[in-house]
Design an enzyme around this catalytic site. Structure first.
Site, mmCIF file in Angstrom:
data_model
loop_
_atom_site.group_PDB
_atom_site.id
_atom_site.type_symbol
_atom_site.label_atom_id
_atom_site.label_comp_id
_atom_site.label_asym_id
_atom_site.label_seq_id
_atom_site.Cartn_x
_atom_site.Cartn_y
_atom_site.Cartn_z
ATOM 1 N N LYS A 220 37.219 51.851 40.416
ATOM 2 C CA LYS A 220 38.272 52.363 39.526
ATOM 3 C C LYS A 220 37.679 52.943 38.246
ATOM 4 O O LYS A 220 37.994 54.062 37.849
ATOM 5 C CB LYS A 220 39.273 51.247 39.160
ATOM 6 C CG LYS A 220 39.945 50.585 40.344
ATOM 7 C CD LYS A 220 40.917 49.509 39.917
ATOM 8 C CE LYS A 220 40.304 48.326 39.199
ATOM 9 N NZ LYS A 220 39.391 47.507 40.024
ATOM 10 N N ARG B 236 48.692 45.319 36.977
ATOM 11 C CA ARG B 236 47.985 44.390 37.843
ATOM 12 C C ARG B 236 48.905 43.315 38.402
ATOM 13 O O ARG B 236 48.466 42.489 39.185
ATOM 14 C CB ARG B 236 46.943 43.711 36.974
ATOM 15 C CG ARG B 236 45.742 43.279 37.711
ATOM 16 C CD ARG B 236 44.609 44.021 37.167
ATOM 17 N NE ARG B 236 43.399 43.275 37.172
ATOM 18 C CZ ARG B 236 42.281 43.811 36.701
ATOM 19 N NH1 ARG B 236 42.277 45.008 36.180
ATOM 20 N NH2 ARG B 236 41.178 43.139 36.761
ATOM 21 N N ARG C 85 26.273 45.959 40.002
ATOM 22 C CA ARG C 85 26.751 46.705 38.827
ATOM 23 C C ARG C 85 25.976 46.341 37.567
ATOM 24 O O ARG C 85 25.657 45.189 37.307
ATOM 25 C CB ARG C 85 28.231 46.420 38.568
ATOM 26 C CG ARG C 85 28.664 47.064 37.234
ATOM 27 C CD ARG C 85 30.130 47.105 36.998
ATOM 28 N NE ARG C 85 30.771 45.848 37.260
ATOM 29 C CZ ARG C 85 32.043 45.749 37.615
ATOM 30 N NH1 ARG C 85 32.795 46.806 37.718
ATOM 31 N NH2 ARG C 85 32.568 44.576 37.842
ATOM 32 N N ARG D 159 27.838 42.250 33.354
ATOM 33 C CA ARG D 159 29.073 41.656 32.831
ATOM 34 C C ARG D 159 29.104 40.159 33.129
ATOM 35 O O ARG D 159 28.748 39.739 34.214
ATOM 36 C CB ARG D 159 30.292 42.328 33.476
ATOM 37 C CG ARG D 159 30.858 43.450 32.636
ATOM 38 C CD ARG D 159 31.905 44.256 33.331
ATOM 39 N NE ARG D 159 32.977 43.511 33.976
ATOM 40 C CZ ARG D 159 33.999 44.085 34.605
ATOM 41 N NH1 ARG D 159 34.084 45.406 34.649
ATOM 42 N NH2 ARG D 159 34.929 43.374 35.180
ATOM 43 N N ARG E 141 38.171 36.440 41.162
ATOM 44 C CA ARG E 141 38.830 37.711 40.813
ATOM 45 C C ARG E 141 39.451 38.342 42.051
ATOM 46 O O ARG E 141 40.543 38.906 41.999
ATOM 47 C CB ARG E 141 37.818 38.680 40.177
ATOM 48 C CG ARG E 141 37.505 38.307 38.728
ATOM 49 C CD ARG E 141 36.220 38.924 38.236
ATOM 50 N NE ARG E 141 36.202 40.369 38.277
ATOM 51 C CZ ARG E 141 35.090 41.107 38.234
ATOM 52 N NH1 ARG E 141 33.911 40.522 38.165
ATOM 53 N NH2 ARG E 141 35.164 42.409 38.250
HETATM 54 P P1 AP5 Z 1 33.399 50.105 39.063
HETATM 55 O O1 AP5 Z 1 33.795 51.510 38.912
HETATM 56 O O2 AP5 Z 1 32.874 49.378 37.863
HETATM 57 O O3 AP5 Z 1 34.563 49.253 39.777
HETATM 58 P P2 AP5 Z 1 35.979 48.764 39.229
HETATM 59 O O4 AP5 Z 1 36.968 49.024 40.308
HETATM 60 O O5 AP5 Z 1 36.242 49.336 37.881
HETATM 61 O O6 AP5 Z 1 35.704 47.218 39.173
HETATM 62 P P3 AP5 Z 1 35.981 46.149 38.006
HETATM 63 O O7 AP5 Z 1 35.155 44.936 38.359
HETATM 64 O O8 AP5 Z 1 35.801 46.735 36.645
HETATM 65 O O9 AP5 Z 1 37.442 45.815 38.228
HETATM 66 P P4 AP5 Z 1 38.162 44.597 37.735
HETATM 67 O O10 AP5 Z 1 39.514 45.014 38.092
HETATM 68 O O11 AP5 Z 1 37.748 43.301 38.281
HETATM 69 O O12 AP5 Z 1 37.732 44.448 36.183
HETATM 70 P P5 AP5 Z 1 38.431 44.860 34.831
HETATM 71 O O13 AP5 Z 1 37.393 45.230 33.861
HETATM 72 O O14 AP5 Z 1 39.543 45.795 35.097
HETATM 73 O O15 AP5 Z 1 32.289 50.060 40.242
HETATM 74 C C1 AP5 Z 1 31.667 48.844 40.616
HETATM 75 C C2 AP5 Z 1 30.175 49.112 40.936
HETATM 76 O O16 AP5 Z 1 30.117 49.936 42.102
HETATM 77 C C3 AP5 Z 1 29.419 49.879 39.835
HETATM 78 O O17 AP5 Z 1 28.098 49.409 39.811
HETATM 79 C C4 AP5 Z 1 29.453 51.354 40.305
HETATM 80 O O18 AP5 Z 1 28.322 52.093 39.849
HETATM 81 C C5 AP5 Z 1 29.434 51.169 41.820
HETATM 82 N N1 AP5 Z 1 30.177 52.193 42.540
HETATM 83 C C6 AP5 Z 1 31.381 52.743 42.187
HETATM 84 N N2 AP5 Z 1 31.788 53.637 43.124
HETATM 85 C C7 AP5 Z 1 30.822 53.622 44.092
HETATM 86 C C8 AP5 Z 1 30.657 54.329 45.329
HETATM 87 N N3 AP5 Z 1 31.595 55.220 45.755
HETATM 88 N N4 AP5 Z 1 29.551 54.067 46.078
HETATM 89 C C9 AP5 Z 1 28.618 53.173 45.658
HETATM 90 N N5 AP5 Z 1 28.700 52.486 44.489
HETATM 91 C C10 AP5 Z 1 29.790 52.697 43.719
HETATM 92 O O19 AP5 Z 1 39.085 43.487 34.384
HETATM 93 C C11 AP5 Z 1 38.275 42.394 33.954
HETATM 94 C C12 AP5 Z 1 39.165 41.208 33.616
HETATM 95 O O20 AP5 Z 1 40.033 41.538 32.515
HETATM 96 C C13 AP5 Z 1 40.120 40.731 34.729
HETATM 97 O O21 AP5 Z 1 39.492 39.870 35.643
HETATM 98 C C14 AP5 Z 1 41.213 40.065 33.918
HETATM 99 O O22 AP5 Z 1 40.835 38.783 33.479
HETATM 100 C C15 AP5 Z 1 41.332 40.958 32.695
HETATM 101 N N6 AP5 Z 1 42.311 42.037 32.877
HETATM 102 C C16 AP5 Z 1 42.052 43.383 32.835
HETATM 103 N N7 AP5 Z 1 43.185 44.083 33.029
HETATM 104 C C17 AP5 Z 1 44.186 43.163 33.202
HETATM 105 C C18 AP5 Z 1 45.573 43.283 33.467
HETATM 106 N N8 AP5 Z 1 46.188 44.474 33.590
HETATM 107 N N9 AP5 Z 1 46.298 42.139 33.606
HETATM 108 C C19 AP5 Z 1 45.719 40.929 33.472
HETATM 109 N N10 AP5 Z 1 44.394 40.749 33.227
HETATM 110 C C20 AP5 Z 1 43.632 41.867 33.093
HETATM 111 MG MG MG Z 2 36.365 48.524 35.938
#
Ligand code: AP5
Ligand code: MG
Length: 230
Positions: free
Chosen positions: A27, A102, A141, A174, A185
């Site tokens: 994402k 979410r 990552r 992270r 998660r």
């Molecule tokens: P990346 O692009 O970083 O993936 P992502 O989908 O953004 O994954 P996240 O782990 O950031 O999602 P998340 O939803 O758990 O975390 P968030 O920060 O939102 O890609 C991942 C890896 O793969 C990278 O190394 C990249 O280079 C690689 N990659 C990407 N595309 C690729 C491809 N096509 N091929 C190969 N490699 C690839 O949330 C963190 C925390 O915050 C949550 O757990 C929660 O506690 C809180 N939070 C955030 N938003 C909310 C909400 N709306 N409600 C409640 N709690 C929330």
């Molecule tokens: Mg992310």
């Protein structure tokens, strides 16, 4: 959004684009590029929380233990933060929402918020990927501790080892990318976020992209779908 980013030729997003997908689905990687290309803000609730944690704000102090355990931050905290941000004038031509909504309560509230703004329309895109692949991606990552740029030991390393290509910041892992936290998660994703796929499908607001291909291929498909929406 990166400064000086080119805009998509003649196109504007005119929507709140919602990127859905499991943790690690890509994402953030895709959201940054789509936002840069369309010249609209990239709103990542995860990045916003990480900024609050880094600055030591009250909100950050509340969110940190929840994030570190792999649970979702309560809806009222998330919504307070997003409502104010989406209403700012820089979102009038569109925005890319990454990691929000979410939960069903967040999705329903987003509909209400958008109905009161010039933006109005939402379009969700689900980045589909199997569970073992997302765990592998998360383990690989690396992130810039300063600007949040995303790297991967497998798919995308910085040009200078340990230094961010964008801002020169330090590359870190992270704290919630430990495998035990990742499993929690994923459980939160299946229970609370996956139902949003059906929520947006029923409304005719869902597009699907196969997220298992390389970064450039996923981006090409995603941009192709968005162009056809114009
Ligand atoms: P990346 O692009 O970083 O993936 P992502 O989908 O953004 O994954 P996240 O782990 O950031 O999602 P998340 O939803 O758990 O975390 P968030 O920060 O939102 O890609 C991942 C890896 O793969 C990278 O190394 C990249 O280079 C690689 N990659 C990407 N595309 C690729 C491809 N096509 N091929 C190969 N490699 C690839 O949330 C963190 C925390 O915050 C949550 O757990 C929660 O506690 C809180 N939070 C955030 N938003 C909310 C909400 N709306 N409600 C409640 N709690 C929330
Ligand atoms: Mg992310």
């Amino acid at each position: 959004m990166a400064d000086g980013a080119p805009r998509a030729a003649g196109n504007s997003l005119r929507r709140a684009l919602i990127l859905l997908g499991a943790p690690g689905a890509g994402k953030g990687t895709q959201a940054r590029e789509v936002a840069r290309i369309y010249g609209v803000p990239h709103l990542s609730t995860g990045d916003m929380f990480r900024e609050h944690v880094a600055k030591g704000t009250e909100l950050g102090r509340r969110a940190k233990p929840i994030m570190d355990s792999g649970q979702l931050v309560p809806d009222e905290i998330v919504l307070g933060m997003v409502e104010e941000r989406v209403a700012r004038p820089d979102c009038a031509e569109g925005c890319v929402l990454d990691g929000f909504p979410r939960t069903l309560a967040q999705a329903e509230r987003l509909e209400e918020i958008l109905s009161l703004l010039p933006l109005r329309r939402a379009q969700a895109v689900n980045l589909a990927l199997d569970e073992e692949a997302v765990v592998r991606r998360i383990v690989c990552r690396r992130t810039c501790g300063k600007c949040g740029a995303i790297y991967s030991t497998e798919a995308k390393m910085p040009r200078v080892p340990g230094k961010c290509d964008v801002c020169g910041g330090e590359i870190i892992q992270r704290p919630d990318d430990r495998e035990d936290v990742v499993r929690q998660r994923l459980a939160a994703y299946h229970e609370q976020t996956q139902p949003l796929i059906e929520f947006y499908r029923r409304r005719g607001q869902l597009l699907e992209v196969d997220g298992s291909r390389d970064i450039a291929t996923v981006q090409r498909d995603l941009l192709g779908l968005l162009e056809r929406l114009q």
